[in-house]
Write an enzyme that holds these catalytic residues in place. Structure first.
Site, mmCIF file in Angstrom:
data_model
loop_
_atom_site.group_PDB
_atom_site.id
_atom_site.type_symbol
_atom_site.label_atom_id
_atom_site.label_comp_id
_atom_site.label_asym_id
_atom_site.label_seq_id
_atom_site.Cartn_x
_atom_site.Cartn_y
_atom_site.Cartn_z
ATOM 1 N N PRO A 23 0.835 -1.217 0.000
ATOM 2 C CA PRO A 23 0.000 0.000 0.000
ATOM 3 C C PRO A 23 0.863 1.258 0.000
ATOM 4 C CG PRO A 23 -0.781 -1.583 1.640
ATOM 5 C CD PRO A 23 0.552 -2.078 1.172
ATOM 6 N N CYS A 25 0.398 5.349 0.159
ATOM 7 C CA CYS A 25 -0.475 6.518 0.316
ATOM 8 C C CYS A 25 -0.151 7.569 -0.743
ATOM 9 C CB CYS A 25 -0.317 7.100 1.709
ATOM 10 S SG CYS A 25 -1.065 6.104 3.013
ATOM 11 N N ALA A 57 -3.616 2.848 2.308
ATOM 12 C CA ALA A 57 -4.397 2.901 3.536
ATOM 13 C C ALA A 57 -5.661 3.715 3.277
ATOM 14 C CB ALA A 57 -3.573 3.534 4.654
ATOM 15 N N GLN A 99 -6.225 -1.793 1.725
ATOM 16 C CA GLN A 99 -5.818 -1.750 3.123
ATOM 17 C C GLN A 99 -6.811 -0.878 3.884
ATOM 18 O OE1 GLN A 99 -2.282 0.528 4.608
ATOM 19 N NE2 GLN A 99 -1.475 -1.521 5.040
ATOM 20 N N HIS A 177 -5.070 -2.758 8.595
ATOM 21 C CA HIS A 177 -3.818 -2.074 8.944
ATOM 22 C C HIS A 177 -3.712 -1.982 10.462
ATOM 23 C CE1 HIS A 177 -0.276 0.153 8.667
ATOM 24 N NE2 HIS A 177 -0.649 1.177 7.919
ATOM 25 N N HIS A 180 2.425 0.525 11.894
ATOM 26 C CA HIS A 180 2.885 1.876 11.583
ATOM 27 C C HIS A 180 2.336 2.961 12.501
ATOM 28 C CE1 HIS A 180 3.985 0.548 7.203
ATOM 29 N NE2 HIS A 180 4.647 -0.095 8.155
ATOM 30 N N TYR A 182 -0.672 3.433 13.685
ATOM 31 C CA TYR A 182 -2.055 3.859 13.524
ATOM 32 C C TYR A 182 -2.938 3.192 14.588
ATOM 33 C CZ TYR A 182 -0.140 5.985 9.369
ATOM 34 O OH TYR A 182 0.631 6.758 8.528
ATOM 35 N N ARG A 229 -1.700 -6.338 8.441
ATOM 36 C CA ARG A 229 -0.356 -5.739 8.493
ATOM 37 C C ARG A 229 -0.022 -5.442 9.942
ATOM 38 N NH1 ARG A 229 2.898 -1.259 4.972
ATOM 39 N NH2 ARG A 229 3.493 -3.197 3.948
ATOM 40 N N LEU A 300 12.999 -2.287 1.607
ATOM 41 C CA LEU A 300 14.199 -2.165 0.783
ATOM 42 C C LEU A 300 14.487 -3.444 0.001
ATOM 43 C CD1 LEU A 300 16.626 -0.028 2.993
ATOM 44 C CD2 LEU A 300 15.130 0.700 1.127
#
Length: 357
Positions: A23, A25, A57, A99, A177, A180, A182, A229, A300
């Site tokens: 995902p 944004c 998201a 998501q 989600h 991260h 949230y 996630r 990465l």
């Protein structure tokens, strides 16, 4: 045939390969309604050979948006805007996913696309009051209001309604989600959750909201796959840790979650993250092996050989990438050439550009 370009079936859905779009944004919606930008942005990845394209998201309620420009799935106008996008992804041979998210204390913030801004958006500029498990602000943001139990029940209902709308919009995979930093991650992490009721304290209590959401999404999703996630760690002393991630993933699987997307961080600023190629892969590997659940790795991952090695090592069942897909929307087609694999979904319109190695 490599593992990367072998199909993977999750519940009722088969992905043509295991190189997926994470995902991303875009901060480009209007009142939660996605625009022409989103159509081009997401459909190009399907043309580029992705197995699964996960849309950004997407807020389950207006107050769940990260910024006023975030995508939403709380009303019928938003459903109608998503439908041609999911159709375009499907027409190009990929699977569409969404998501589902609520930003909690990290909501009502300025879009990073607006230069010179940071922090919370004031009501006069289109912002709103934020909510969280506890009235602890994310550094630099407005202090949130602690949620009542009735409001927590409302969040569960919002995720269920958003799931139904997402299915109407044509999405084949639903991702919750819970990472991260949230809202669902805020309940999980002691850094954001100081509640003393049934939603705070013990791991069982801190995981209660997420597990209720998993059950609600599973019930509303019919036979569609449900992903979760999770941030594998907060990278901060006293915060969320990988052993907790393992346990919560196992509990979520018991409640109907099919697949786990393992990332990290986001709970607090100033985390000490050892960023390097594939730096989050060990987190995914530990969840896969210790919880006994299928996972994707992200972080990465930039070429076909690296992605293939992650799968060959048994560290993950699929690979997600984000920035590499933005740099090269045909990442999967390039990776197939790098690995010497013939894929039958190279667009005929681009066939003359295909290299042998």
């Amino acid at each position: 045939m490599t593992l990367l370009f072998s199909p993977l079936t999750v519940r009722s859905v088969e992905m043509r390969n295991r190189l997926w779009v994470a995902p991303l944004c875009q901060y480009s919606a209007v009142d939660g309604v996605v625009q022409e930008w989103h159509h081009v942005h997401l459909a190009q990845f399907a043309s580029g050979g992705a197995g699964l394209v996960l849309a950004e998201a997407t807020a389950v309620s207006p107050e769940g948006r990260i910024s006023p420009e975030d995508a939403g799935i709380w009303n019928d106008e938003q459903v109608r805007a998503w439908q041609p996008i999911t159709a375009a992804i499907r027409a190009r041979g990929a699977v569409s996913g969404i998501q589902l998210a609520h930003a909690g204390r990290k909501a009502s913030t300025w879009s990073p696309l607006i230069a010179g801004t940071y922090g919370s958006v004031r009501a006069a500029d289109g912002g709103w009051e934020t909510v969280a498990p506890s009235p602890i602000p994310y550094e630099g943001y407005t202090r949130p209001r602690a949620m009542s139990v009735a409001e927590i029940d409302g969040v569960v209902a919002d995720f269920a309604s958003a799931t139904q709308r997402a299915r109407e919009a044509g999405f084949e995979v639903l991702e919750i989600h819970a990472g991260h930093g949230y809202l669902l991650h805020q309940f999980l992490s002691r850094l954001a959750n100081e509640r003393t009721d049934e939603y705070g304290g013990s791991l069982e209590n801190r995981a209660r909201l997420l597990l209720r959401v998993v059950e609600a999404v599973r019930a509303a999703a019919d036979d569609a796959p449900v992903f979760v996630r999770l941030s594998g760690t907060d990278w901060t002393a006293g915060g969320w840790a990988i052993d907790e991630t393992v346990q919560v993933a196992a509990w979520a699987a018991e409640r109907g979650a099919d697949f786990f997307d393992i990332s990290s961080g986001g709970a607090v600023p100033g985390e000490r993250i050892p960023v390097s190629a594939g730096y989050q892969v060990p987190l995914a590997a530990q969840v896969k092996h210790d919880a006994g659940v299928p996972v994707s790795a992200v972080g990465l991952i930039t070429d076909g050989a690296q992605a293939e090695q992650i799968l060959q090592s048994g560290d993950a069942d699929a690979v997600m990438a984000g920035r590499e897909w933005m740099r090269d929307p045909h990442f999967a087609l390039r990776a197939s050439v790098e690995l010497g694999v013939h894929v039958p979904y190279w667009p005929a319109q681009y066939a003359r550009a295909r290299r042998t190695r």
